[in-house]
Enzyme design. Structure first.
Site, PDB file in Angstrom:
ATOM      1  N   THR A  75       0.837  -1.209   0.000  1.00 48.04           N
ATOM      2  CA  THR A  75       0.000   0.000   0.000  1.00 48.04           C
ATOM      3  C   THR A  75       0.867   1.251   0.000  1.00 48.04           C
ATOM      4  OG1 THR A  75      -1.771  -1.168   1.154  1.00 48.04           O
ATOM      5  CG2 THR A  75      -1.818   1.241   1.244  1.00 48.04           C
ATOM      6  N   THR A 243      13.927   5.036   9.879  1.00 48.66           N
ATOM      7  CA  THR A 243      14.829   3.935  10.225  1.00 48.66           C
ATOM      8  C   THR A 243      14.328   2.633   9.628  1.00 48.66           C
ATOM      9  OG1 THR A 243      15.422   5.047  12.265  1.00 48.66           O
ATOM     10  CG2 THR A 243      15.856   2.680  12.168  1.00 48.66           C
ATOM     11  N   CYS A 329      -9.298  -6.366   2.041  1.00 48.72           N
ATOM     12  CA  CYS A 329      -9.428  -4.914   2.169  1.00 48.72           C
ATOM     13  C   CYS A 329     -10.848  -4.484   1.852  1.00 48.72           C
ATOM     14  CB  CYS A 329      -8.457  -4.214   1.246  1.00 48.72           C
ATOM     15  SG  CYS A 329      -6.784  -4.765   1.548  1.00 48.72           S
TER      16      CYS A 329
HETATM   17  C1  LIG Z   1      -2.340  -7.346  -0.401  1.00 49.14           C
HETATM   18  C2  LIG Z   1      -2.325  -6.486  -1.598  1.00 49.14           C
HETATM   19  C3  LIG Z   1      -1.960  -5.121  -1.512  1.00 49.14           C
HETATM   20  C4  LIG Z   1      -1.669  -4.447  -0.200  1.00 49.14           C
HETATM   21  O1  LIG Z   1      -0.471  -4.891   0.368  1.00 49.14           O
HETATM   22  P1  LIG Z   1      -0.070  -4.479   1.867  1.00 49.14           P
HETATM   23  O2  LIG Z   1       1.360  -4.884   1.970  1.00 49.14           O
HETATM   24  O3  LIG Z   1      -0.962  -5.265   2.743  1.00 49.14           O
HETATM   25  O4  LIG Z   1      -0.248  -3.023   1.996  1.00 49.14           O
HETATM   26  C5  LIG Z   1      -1.941  -4.397  -2.684  1.00 49.14           C
HETATM   27  N1  LIG Z   1      -2.230  -4.947  -3.860  1.00 49.14           N
HETATM   28  C6  LIG Z   1      -2.571  -6.243  -3.992  1.00 49.14           C
HETATM   29  C7  LIG Z   1      -2.881  -6.797  -5.336  1.00 49.14           C
HETATM   30  C8  LIG Z   1      -2.638  -7.048  -2.861  1.00 49.14           C
HETATM   31  O5  LIG Z   1      -2.992  -8.326  -2.986  1.00 49.14           O
END
Ligand SMILES: *Cc1c(COP(=O)(O)O)cnc(C)c1O
Length: 380
Positions: A75, A243, A329
């Site tokens: 993200t 960091t 999500c």
């Molecule tokens: C899980 C996912 C994200 C988000 O990743 P995070 O590391 O949890 O922020 C974004 N894009 C896709 C296609 C995902 O499957």
């Protein structure tokens, strides 16, 4: 003691591989140094560990270590890529092309940029989740800054024609940003052969820890202009201050190395299991369709159970099986999956879909169990 349900939601997240945990442990205590402490042993040890992880992570996508920027996850990498490109852009090129089936991280960032004066084209997909390269090329205008298209979809596993998109991007002189969070570690990726300029991915989808991810920046030829979104101590070549999460990065590196090493066998194994799952369900369940065409990631199955409410079914099975209705999500908003509705489903049809995703710790027995439990619960 009650047996834990069988986990079949590897697209949402994966457990840390025990070998990853083992690699991480010393970096919480013995090797606790700050990787940017230049004046002593503790800093040097941490620096060496993060740099060797960077090499392992770069190798997984065919990049060089200098092109990998560590973030807190996909993200953040997506936000940094899109907002960073937009903010560094001083020209009048204020147009972005994406698709209707991207992850929320891309869609929400695009909507934010729309509020900041960008025009965004959201390309349609067909019933099988495929986008049209002709439509993509038609959408490119002189003012287009970048194309943001995912490597593979997180709900259906549909893999996009990345090389062809990369070629189009290059032909028209626009940047190609790719959310490869589901594809990295599962299928071979070569950022140069694919023509990707910015690639986002995450450790927790490849048996690494949560809260760490990466942004690949192709600055081999000309420096890619990505403006920092977090100001501070000039870490990560000034693109992302803060960091470094040394234990997380070490785990990410180990996870990447394991994926690279085990990918050929694991790809075949998962595809066999997934096919067995789909064949088994098709035989037992009448009125079932599989979403997405032939070109899908090996471990994802998105199935529509006609006339069955997926939410109730999953709740009914939750003592035994952990599966999902789609993206974790999207679970935060109570809406029908935007991916499934973009593929032409009604809201009711979309509410009949379950996503089953397999992974490294899925065994043949688990698949047999899932087929039986699902078909029984549907008949009841
Ligand atoms: C899980 C996912 C994200 C988000 O990743 P995070 O590391 O949890 O922020 C974004 N894009 C896709 C296609 C995902 O499957």
């Amino acid at each position: 003691m009650m047996k834990s349900p069988i986990y079949l939601d590897y697209c949402a997240t994966t457990p840390c591989d025990p070998r990853v945990v083992e690699a991480m442990l010393p970096y919480f205590s013995t090797h606790f140094g700050n990787a940017t402490s230049k004046d002593h042993h503790y800093g040097w040890v941490a620096k060496e560990a993060t740099e060797s992880a960077r090499e392992e992570i770069a190798a997984l996508i065919g990049a060089g270590p200098k092109q990998v920027i560590f973030t807190s996850g996909a993200t953040e990498a997506i936000n940094l890529a899109l907002k960073g490109l937009a903010e560094a852009n001083v020209s009048q090129t204020k147009h972005i092309i994406t698709t209707q089936v991207e992850h929320q991280a891309v869609l929400d960032t695009c909507r934010y940029l729309e509020q900041r004066g960008y025009l965004v084209t959201y390309l349609e997909v067909d019933k099988e989740g495929n986008l049209s390269l002709e439509a993509l090329e038609r959408a490119i205008r002189p003012e287009t800054l970048c194309i943001a298209i995912m490597y593979a979809n997180n709900e259906t596993g549909v893999v996009n024609p990345i090389k062809e998109i990369g070629t189009l991007a290059k032909k028209h002189g626009v940047y190609f940003m790719c959310d490869a969070t589901q594809a990295v570690g599962k299928i071979p990726i070569d950022v140069y052969a694919d023509g990707v300029d910015l690639l986002c991915f995450s450790a927790h989808k490849i048996y690494g820890p949560k809260g760490v991810g990466a942004l690949f920046l192709n600055n081999k030829h000309a420096k890619l202009p990505v403006f920092k979104q977090q100001h501070g101590g000039h870490h990560e070549r000034g693109v992302r201050s803060g960091t470094l999460n040394t234990p997380g990065i070490v785990g990410f590196g180990k996870a990447a190395a394991l994926c690279l090493q085990e990918m050929p066998n694991e790809h075949k194994r998962l595809q066999t299991l997934r096919n067995r799952l789909e064949d088994g369900l098709l035989k037992e369940v009448s009125g079932m369709t599989i979403n997405g065409g032939a070109n899908r990631l090996p471990h994802i199955s998105s199935v529509r159970l006609h006339g069955i409410d997926a939410e109730n079914l999953l709740l009914k099975l939750s003592k035994h099986l952990a599966m999902s209705r789609g993206s974790a999500c999207a679970g935060l908003t109570q809406q029908a999956s935007h991916v499934l509705t973009a593929m032409g489903m009604t809201k009711t049809e979309a509410s009949q879909v379950i996503r089953i995703s397999l992974g490294r710790f899925t065994r043949a027995d688990d698949v047999t169990y899932a087929i039986n439990a699902l078909s029984r619960a549907i008949i009841e």
